[in-house]
Write an enzyme that holds these catalytic residues in place. Structure first.
Site, PDB file in Angstrom:
ATOM      1  N   ARG A   1      -5.163  -3.802  -5.384  1.00 28.75           N
ATOM      2  CA  ARG A   1      -3.819  -3.500  -4.917  1.00 28.75           C
ATOM      3  C   ARG A   1      -3.167  -2.523  -5.890  1.00 28.75           C
ATOM      4  NH1 ARG A   1      -4.796  -4.419  -0.525  1.00 28.75           N
ATOM      5  NH2 ARG A   1      -3.903  -5.929   0.924  1.00 28.75           N
TER       6      ARG A   1
ATOM      7  N   GLU B   1       2.169   3.519  -0.294  1.00 25.82           N
ATOM      8  CA  GLU B   1       1.217   4.168   0.610  1.00 25.82           C
ATOM      9  C   GLU B   1       1.873   4.437   1.955  1.00 25.82           C
ATOM     10  OE1 GLU B   1      -2.179   1.614   0.873  1.00 25.82           O
ATOM     11  OE2 GLU B   1      -2.666   1.773  -1.240  1.00 25.82           O
TER      12      GLU B   1
ATOM     13  N   HIS C   1      -6.936   4.437   0.595  1.00 25.82           N
ATOM     14  CA  HIS C   1      -7.151   3.051   1.040  1.00 25.82           C
ATOM     15  C   HIS C   1      -8.258   2.957   2.093  1.00 25.82           C
ATOM     16  CE1 HIS C   1      -4.749  -0.943   0.978  1.00 25.82           C
ATOM     17  NE2 HIS C   1      -6.026  -1.178   1.223  1.00 25.82           N
TER      18      HIS C   1
END
Length: 356
Positions: free
Chosen positions: A271, A300, A319
């Protein structure tokens, strides 16, 4: 007394948050609108009932959500109208559930499960790919090619070098196992109690204290050892972050841990908010961190003007290390369904107090 449409509590002895089979039998299946038609059909087959699709106008209290009866929902986001005692079970299509838990109080007694699927395998290959590329000077050769420059560059072998993997669960274990198969010495850092031999994939497991420097909080059976952590950080060639985001891990990789590194490459597949970006930039500019590969960021998607794009010797991969496929969702939902139907707590159940 519960109000109209309220769901009775789970049967005692079935484990926290595990609904009684009779409640599961009459629960309505709600699915998020972004789920594919083929996935919805598979969820219907597993649950043995038709699915009702949540629509945008109903996510804050439309007719589907205000009707009576216990509710079972599959999706990525829990509508506010579902954060009530009527929610029996929410199955997340993602592995990380911190956004769900941060969005509001979790309904008491509601089961939360998550999707992992083959994510550990995918993330492990992602990490190994960057490890091998770095050892074979792939980034440098790509840059040379762009300059039409012919020059041999030194390379290195991975065998015998050390990877320090923060997080010893499914994903961290998969990363360690694949690296170890290439001869890398793997050291895990976790908080879960460990007795006897290290878990599969690891040569050693140590505990670490919460906070931004040597000194994840160790659990019973794994005593925090700041000296051992500092020593491993100093000797690591790669430091891999595979931590969930909780109150104990926010900003976990701070100035102290980065200062303890001696030229390690930092790879974050956990994370983004577990990393202090200012401390990482200082370590990159100071040389304590040789290179950074960031699959996750605190914010993000990162806007073009975000300073993270200008970090030296850093690659951002949007990601994408552990993308979840429909078959992952179906497979894990089926496993959870089987456990819940038998009155057992699923292996993929989330401890909503700890956040993972």
């Amino acid at each position: 007394m519960p109000g109209p449409g309220a769901v009775p509590e789970a049967v005692p002895g079935e484990g926290p948050g595990v609904p009684a089979p009779e409640l599961l039998a009459r629960a309505r299946l709600l699915v998020a609108p972004e789920l594919s038609a083929s996935l919805v059909r598979e969820l219907e087959r597993i649950a043995g009932r038709g699915a009702e699709q949540l629509r945008e106008g109903e996510t804050s209290g439309g007719p589907l959500l205000t009707a009576d009866g216990p509710l079972l929902c599959v999706g990525a986001v829990l509508p506010d109208a579902l954060r009530t005692e009527r929610l029996l079970w929410f199955h997340s299509v993602n592995a990380g559930t911190d956004p769900l838990l941060a969005a509001g109080p979790w309904p008491a007694g509601a089961l939360l499960t998550r999707t992992v699927g083959r994510m550990g395998e995918r993330i492990a290959q992602y990490v190994l790919g960057w490890v091998l590329a770095e050892c074979q000077a792939v980034p440098e050769y790509v840059a040379q090619h762009a300059r039409a420059e012919w020059r041999r560059l030194p390379t290195e072998l991975v065998a015998g070098q050390t990877a320090l993997v923060y997080g010893t669960g499914r994903i961290g274990g998969a990363v360690a196992g694949l690296l170890r198969s290439c001869g890398v010495r793997t050291v895990g850092v976790g908080r879960t109690a460990r007795t006897g031999a290290p878990p599969a994939g690891f040569d050693r497991v140590i505990g670490a204290e919460a906070g931004a420097g040597p000194g994840v909080e160790a659990g019973a059976g794994v005593e925090a050892d700041p000296d051992a952590e500092a020593e491993e950080l100093a000797g690591a060639r790669w430091v891999v972050a595979a931590l969930p985001l909780t109150g104990a891990t926010e900003g976990f990789f701070g100035a102290g841990r980065f200062a303890a590194m001696r030229g390690a490459t930092f790879v974050n597949v956990g994370r983004g908010a577990t990393v202090d970006p200012v401390a990482l930039e200082d370590a990159l500019r100071g040389g304590g961190v040789r290179r950074a590969v960031l699959d996750v960021l605190p914010e993000e998607p990162a806007a073009p003007g975000n300073p993270v794009w200008r970090l030296p010797r850093t690659v951002i991969t949007s990601h994408s290390a552990g993308i979840t496929a429909d078959e992952d969702v179906a497979q894990d939902f089926a496993a959870c369904w089987e456990a819940v139907a038998a009155g057992r707590r699923p292996e993929l159940a989330v401890d909503t107090g700890r956040g993972y």
